[in-house]
Scaffold this active site. Structure first.
Site, PDB file in Angstrom:
ATOM      1  N   LYS A   1      31.247 -51.661 -25.685  1.00  0.00           N
ATOM      2  CA  LYS A   1      31.260 -50.287 -25.184  1.00  0.00           C
ATOM      3  C   LYS A   1      29.834 -49.905 -24.793  1.00  0.00           C
ATOM      4  CE  LYS A   1      32.977 -45.713 -26.641  1.00  0.00           C
ATOM      5  NZ  LYS A   1      33.595 -44.972 -27.775  1.00  0.00           N
TER       6      LYS A   1
ATOM      7  N   SER B   1      37.787 -42.625 -26.475  1.00  0.00           N
ATOM      8  CA  SER B   1      36.779 -42.849 -25.457  1.00  0.00           C
ATOM      9  C   SER B   1      36.491 -44.330 -25.195  1.00  0.00           C
ATOM     10  CB  SER B   1      35.471 -42.158 -25.860  1.00  0.00           C
ATOM     11  OG  SER B   1      34.948 -42.741 -27.045  1.00  0.00           O
TER      12      SER B   1
ATOM     13  N   SER C   1      38.471 -42.757 -31.281  1.00  0.00           N
ATOM     14  CA  SER C   1      38.083 -43.407 -30.018  1.00  0.00           C
ATOM     15  C   SER C   1      38.232 -44.923 -29.979  1.00  0.00           C
ATOM     16  CB  SER C   1      36.643 -43.040 -29.659  1.00  0.00           C
ATOM     17  OG  SER C   1      36.612 -41.756 -29.094  1.00  0.00           O
TER      18      SER C   1
END
Lengths: 98, 490
Positions: free
Chosen positions: B81, B156, B180
């Site tokens: 990420k 996310s 997330s």
């Protein structure tokens, strides 16, 4: 509901420039979100200590010795404006020279 | 497990590299070629690091040839990420304010992955600074759900989940502040594990809400999640909130044996508006766990309804403080201004997107003099009550089972207001407030063929029980060999 003036004050505290449209949108959206917080007021919490963190935090200490770390040049490489190892910033007091 | 290399598990890949069945170099080329073919449409990657991955692959192949011991993840292709900082590789957190920033160091989790031999393929898309539940809030691009490209991948960590689901990496790392990792894992049909707060170092993780953030793996199997967690877990003196606790063998727990395990079903998570397909999948999951010898017990977590408002005070308050560092002075983009305050306001006004601005404003308001007691202090007291609910329930059960989300993946632009988007997080937030470990495991598909996630919650530091129960769910009602048909099928 927040007033327009309150939204402007919060934006200043948050160091955010918001244009006229953003201020209007923010006023409506923040007001709508904050309404959902009111339910918290109905819960009795007088004797409940606030939980700031999931862990019982102790301040860990380490030996006072120098360990390998970034050089000044590496640490400053992302600076938008620099002069050698110094960061160039605009005037701190409005109206004075930088 | 067989199938094409793009869909090999972490365990399988490491074994095949070690045995010499495939070279790391060839595997990297295969993965990069698939990314080039598929990701234009999928949008999971913000950047690839082909040169770095090839260089590391060459080193692994050389070591193997020289009979030098390989790390546990040697040759395993992984995407990170883009809020995990990577030395020499641009890191944006999905925000324009960090566009072009090249970090001078690796996050601890990245160091650990590299040391274990993992091949870092690149950086995955995310909602800006981790603030969002659909990856629609990325300042850079849209990421599509590989199961249905008209739908979001969740967020996310949406890029991380989509990449793993679509065979663009064997595993990824995400971060989880309010769901997330778990929510996009559920939407994309992969396993997502949020470790106990403090289990994994946050050093080099771009902070959103420091008392809630935690790094964890997204993988295609429960055992893979255990293998990746094994590498990234452990004490880090550079993170003062990192726990100095023994790290057990996680992969050894992926046995599927739940005999005698007590599984709590918190009734508040099964009330209200849950999609009928999600409900039915959970019922099948409960039945399967009972068939394997677990007992299920209905329990109550009475303050559940307060988790959402408490979270949306605490997280934005911490974010407003953490994001104060982005001011155009030391890194990121600087706007022109007449004086320092003007530079701050214009740099931040131009650099942050609407959701980030909204949360900074919300957090600033909650911390203001005159509002602090009503919002921030109150939310922290409610946080304590939520933690007490869990502590009490965990005296009766070993783990808890809930849906990860009320619905499967939704369509783009489906959420009319910010609060509508926040409501989708109702089942995942409390775990972060209490600092517990949580995991989402695929437990079936909707009638439309969209993945559904079952969430397991555990006692602090008891990821082992999640892995044990998760592997039982995977074996009984998991997706097996079913893969997304929506994009780049092999």
């Amino acid at each position: 509901m927040l007033t327009r003036k309150e939204v402007e004050e919060i934006a200043l505290l948050a160091r955010l420039y918001l244009d006229e449209d953003e201020l209007g949108t923010m006023q409506g959206e923040l007001g709508a979100i904050i309404e959902h917080f009111d339910v918290m007021a109905s819960v009795e919490t007088t004797d409940v200590p606030p939980m700031t963190h999931p862990l019982p935090l102790e301040l860990p200490l380490r030996l006072d010795v120098v360990l390998p770390s970034l050089t000044a040049d590496e640490a400053l490489r992302g600076v938008p404006k620099r002069d050698g190892d110094l960061i160039v910033v605009p005037a701190i007091i409005p109206g004075s020279e930088s | 497990m067989s199938g094409p290399p793009e869909f090999w598990t972490v365990a399988d890949t490491a074994q095949r590299i070690a045995s010499g069945e495939i070279t790391a170099g060839r595997l990297v080329d295969t993965m990069l070629s698939r990314i080039a073919n598929v990701d234009r449409e999928l949008g999971a990657y913000l950047a690839t690091d082909g040169d770095g991955a090839r260089r590391d692959a060459t080193e692994i192949d050389r070591r193997r040839k020289d009979n030098v011991a390989l790390g546990p993840l040697a040759g395993v292709p992984i995407v990170l990420k883009d809020n995990l900082v990577t030395k020499g590789l641009a890191t944006t957190a999905g925000s324009k304010i960090l566009q072009g920033w090249i970090p001078p160091y690796d996050a601890t989790v990245v160091e650990k992955l590299r040391a274990a031999g993992a091949l870092i393929l690149g950086k995955a898309n995310l909602d800006e600074f981790g603030m969002g539940s659909s990856t629609e809030r990325s300042a850079y691009k849209k990421t599509r759900n590989p199961w249905d490209t008209s739908r979001v991948p969740g967020g996310s960590s949406g890029g991380s989940a989509a990449a793993v689901a679509a065979g663009l990496a064997a595993a990824s790392l995400g971060t989880d502040t309010g769901g997330s990792i778990r929510q996009p894992a559920a939407f994309c049909g992969v396993v997502g594990l949020k470790p106990t707060y403090g289990r994994v170092s946050r050093w080099g993780v771009i902070a959103f809400a420091s008392s809630l953030d935690q790094v964890g793996p997204l993988t295609r199997t429960v055992k893979d999640a255990a293998l990746v967690l094994q590498v990234i877990a452990g004490h880090d003196p550079r993170d003062s909130t990192s726990l100095d606790a023994p790290v057990p063998s996680f992969a050894a727990a992926a046995t599927g044996d739940v005999k005698g395990m007590k599984i709590g079903l918190p009734k508040e998570y099964f009330e209200g508006s849950i999609d009928a397909d999600v409900r039915a999948a959970l019922d099948r999951t409960i039945k399967a766990l009972q068939d394997k010898g677990a007992t299920t017990v209905e329990i109550s977590l009475p303050h559940t309804r307060l988790a959402l408002p408490a979270y949306y005070v605490v997280a934005p308050a911490e974010a407003s403080s953490n994001l104060a560092r982005y001011d155009g002075i030391r890194f990121g983009k600087r706007a022109d201004g007449t004086d320092l305050l003007d530079v701050y306001r214009k740099s931040r006004g131009a650099g942050f997107g609407p959701e980030v601005k909204r949360r900074i404003m919300l957090g600033t308001h909650a911390l203001r003099s005159g509002y602090y007691d009503a919002y921030y202090k109150k939310a922290q007291q409610i946080r304590a009550l939520i933690k007490r609910d869990f502590d009490e329930a965990f005296t009766k059960v070993d783990v808890m089972l809930t849906p990860t989300t009320p619905t499967a993946a939704f369509r783009f632009n489906a959420k009319a207001t910010p609060y509508d988007m926040y409501l989708g997080d109702i089942f995942t937030l409390a775990c972060n407030l209490a600092g517990l470990p949580g995991m989402s495991v695929p437990c079936g598909l909707t009638a439309d063929g969209l993945p559904i996630g079952a969430q397991l919650l555990g006692r602090p530091l008891d990821e082992v029980s999640l892995i044990r129960a998760g592997s039982a769910i995977e074996a009984a009602v998991g997706l097996g060999e079913r893969r997304p048909a929506g994009i780049g099928g092999i």
